[in-house]
Write an enzyme that holds these catalytic residues in place. Structure first.
Site, PDB file in Angstrom:
ATOM      1  N   SER A 321       0.362  -0.535   0.000  1.00  0.00           N
ATOM      2  CA  SER A 321       0.000   0.000   0.000  1.00  0.00           C
ATOM      3  C   SER A 321       0.790   1.169   0.000  1.00  0.00           C
ATOM      4  CB  SER A 321      -0.561  -0.803   0.404  1.00  0.00           C
ATOM      5  OG  SER A 321      -0.672  -0.978   0.158  1.00  0.00           O
ATOM      6  N   THR A 322       1.433   2.034  -1.155  1.00  0.00           N
ATOM      7  CA  THR A 322       2.345   2.949  -1.834  1.00  0.00           C
ATOM      8  C   THR A 322       1.569   4.053  -2.542  1.00  0.00           C
ATOM      9  OG1 THR A 322       3.821   1.112  -2.221  1.00  0.00           O
ATOM     10  CG2 THR A 322       4.134   3.015  -3.631  1.00  0.00           C
ATOM     11  N   THR A 323       2.237   5.223  -2.730  1.00  0.00           N
ATOM     12  CA  THR A 323       1.619   6.300  -3.491  1.00  0.00           C
ATOM     13  C   THR A 323       2.707   7.029  -4.261  1.00  0.00           C
ATOM     14  OG1 THR A 323       0.070   8.181  -3.377  1.00  0.00           O
ATOM     15  CG2 THR A 323       1.771   8.068  -1.673  1.00  0.00           C
ATOM     16  N   SER A 340       6.170   4.613   0.276  1.00  0.00           N
ATOM     17  CA  SER A 340       5.305   3.508   0.687  1.00  0.00           C
ATOM     18  C   SER A 340       5.434   3.223   2.170  1.00  0.00           C
ATOM     19  CB  SER A 340       5.659   2.235  -0.089  1.00  0.00           C
ATOM     20  OG  SER A 340       4.867   1.153   0.351  1.00  0.00           O
TER      21      SER A 340
END
Length: 496
Positions: A321-323, A340
């Site tokens: 769950s990373t952006t 992340s």
């Protein structure tokens, strides 16, 4: 899609993109904008990133040298011994996360926490390239965390599928399930402790997070619970500048993340394979390139990532769950930054507002087994912030979230833009496939007929899904810059 004179920012949340665009309008450069956006993402996208996370930043164009800043999570020192407190060592805790059409198991808890890098990375980026004081960049993010962020549909969906994780500790549940259930779309997430931490970062830099009061609070809390991370791990952490991978593709040059990260190397390998064939490549060609890259992720590959000269040896012996936040400013400078928190460990350290990463429990990043990496070694991330240039001029800035799907998402977006001539929005929104371990995952809208004779299992998704990553891209054609956020993860682009 968005275009603007001062530049464009594409990011995984409207507030994140707006923060970066505001910095550009106020005269900041691409790195200032990326840092402002990143700090805002800690409040607006806290399930994907934060002060307890790690990441990478690629800066290129605008007449400057291309540099990759590595501030990803590193392995803790005491990963193979009893906790410093003398108690029993904490064990990883397994949780299953369903993406609707596929399920993935993650491991959380104190044993999953690695040495965070985002405070060091943010500060080093500002020192190296910034033109706006860090305190000014951090203040809006701190205010946002203090006033609360309304959960949009994308963040609420992530909270829903991570419900077991968010309820796994009283401290995490106090943030995410204050009324006994996980927060829903339209409800406010408050984190005043995070607001204080962001303000502290702006005023004093990274030192409190690695040697001061915050570092002490983190280490004490974890070691009381049998975790490995120590004070020495934090005090010795540094952001590291690296030379990016450079690979030729269709007359362009693609810059991406070098070893010890795995994602950029495998992306470069897949692009080099495709560059040998016809343009544009067939779907079969793309899938075969994915399969070839996947097959190279052997124990020898993983162990070799930390060795000097590994990239050159790897490509030379196979090719003959990373952006994410993407920014391109009016001077042609690009900043591609991926961060992340994994899925988050469920460990929120009281008084700090920090939700620590679970990178040591991410199976994708630990293919040889958990807690096998040497002390202080950067973990072999799949993250691959990238820039595509032609004749030295930036044409495309992109990166993605999505664990093992990052490299396939970026590969297909680059092929769409470079080979098929698609604009940013069309390239980002095009349906994707992903190949892994003999299985092809496919979004709707792709004709798989030409793959009928391949000995693979096919899993078809019913709609575009965040399983396939979240590409945020900015593209320049001539004098016009446009951007696109990935709808799979609620991404948007904002012009300045």
């Amino acid at each position: 899609m968005s275009s603007g004179e001062r530049g464009v920012v594409a990011a995984g949340h409207p507030l994140t993109a707006q923060a970066g665009a505001r910095v550009l309008r106020e005269g900041g450069n691409a790195v200032d904008a990326a840092v402002g956006a990143m700090l805002t993402s800690f409040a607006a996208e806290p399930l994907l990133t934060g002060l307890g996370a790690g990441g990478y930043m690629l800066v290129a164009g605008g007449g400057g040298e291309a540099v990759l800043l590595d501030f990803f999570v590193s392995a803790p020192t005491q990963h193979d011994s009893t906790a410093a407190s003398g108690g029993e060592r904490a064990e990883l805790e397994a949780v299953a996360v369903s993406f609707g059409d596929a399920e993935q198991v993650f491991h959380i808890g104190p044993a999953s926490c690695g040495v965070y890098g985002t405070p060091a990375g943010v500060c080093e980026a500002v020192r190296r390239w910034g033109s706006i004081p860090l305190a000014d960049l951090a203040a809006p993010a701190a205010e946002l965390a203090r006033k609360g962020v309304v959960l949009n549909a994308g963040q609420a969906y992530i909270a829903e599928i991570l419900g077991d994780l968010l309820s796994s500790t009283p401290e995490c549940a106090a943030l995410w399930a204050p009324q006994g259930r996980v927060l829903r779309e339209g409800e406010l997430l408050f984190n005043p402790d995070l607001a204080d931490a962001l303000a502290l970062l702006g005023q004093e830099g990274e030192r409190p997070f690695y040697e001061g009061a915050v570092a002490t609070a983190v280490c004490d809390w974890l070691q009381e619970r049998g975790a490995a991370l120590s004070a020495d791990d934090l005090s010795s952490y540094r952001a590291i500048e690296r030379a990016p991978v450079k690979i030729s593709y269709r007359g362009c040059e693609v810059l991406t993340n070098p070893p010890p990260s795995a994602g950029g190397t495998l992306l470069a390998y897949a692009l080099a394979l495709l560059d040998r064939g016809p343009a544009p490549p067939t779907l079969r060609g793309v899938v075969e390139a994915m399969a070839a890259a996947q097959s190279e992720r052997t124990p020898q590959f993983v162990e070799g990532l930390g060795e000097p000269g590994f990239l050159e040896r790897f490509l030379a012996t196979r090719l003959g769950s990373t952006t994410h936040i993407s920014v391109l400013d009016s001077d042609g400078r690009a900043c591609s930054a991926t961060a992340s928190n994994g899925e988050g460990s469920g460990v929120v350290v009281p008084g700090t507002g920090i939700h620590l990463n679970n990178v040591m429990g991410e199976q994708d990043l630990n293919p040889l087994g958990f807690h096998r990496h040497p002390a202080g070694r950067r973990m072999p991330s799949m993250m691959a912030p990238s820039v595509v240039t032609r004749d030295g001029v930036v044409e495309l800035v992109l990166g993605s979230a999505g664990s093992n799907r990052i490299r396939s998402a970026l590969l297909q977006t680059i092929v769409a833009a470079v080979d098929h001539g698609m604009g940013a929005r069309e390239a980002v929104q095009a349906p994707r496939v992903h190949f892994e371990d003999g299985t092809l995952f496919a979004e709707p809208g792709i004709d798989l007929t030409e793959l009928a004779d391949m000995d693979i299992e096919v899993v078809r998704f019913g709609a575009l899904n965040l399983f396939f990553g979240g590409v945020q891209a900015v593209q320049r054609r001539g004098k016009e810059s446009t951007g696109a956020g990935d709808p799979r993860r609620g991404g948007v682009a904002v012009s300045a």
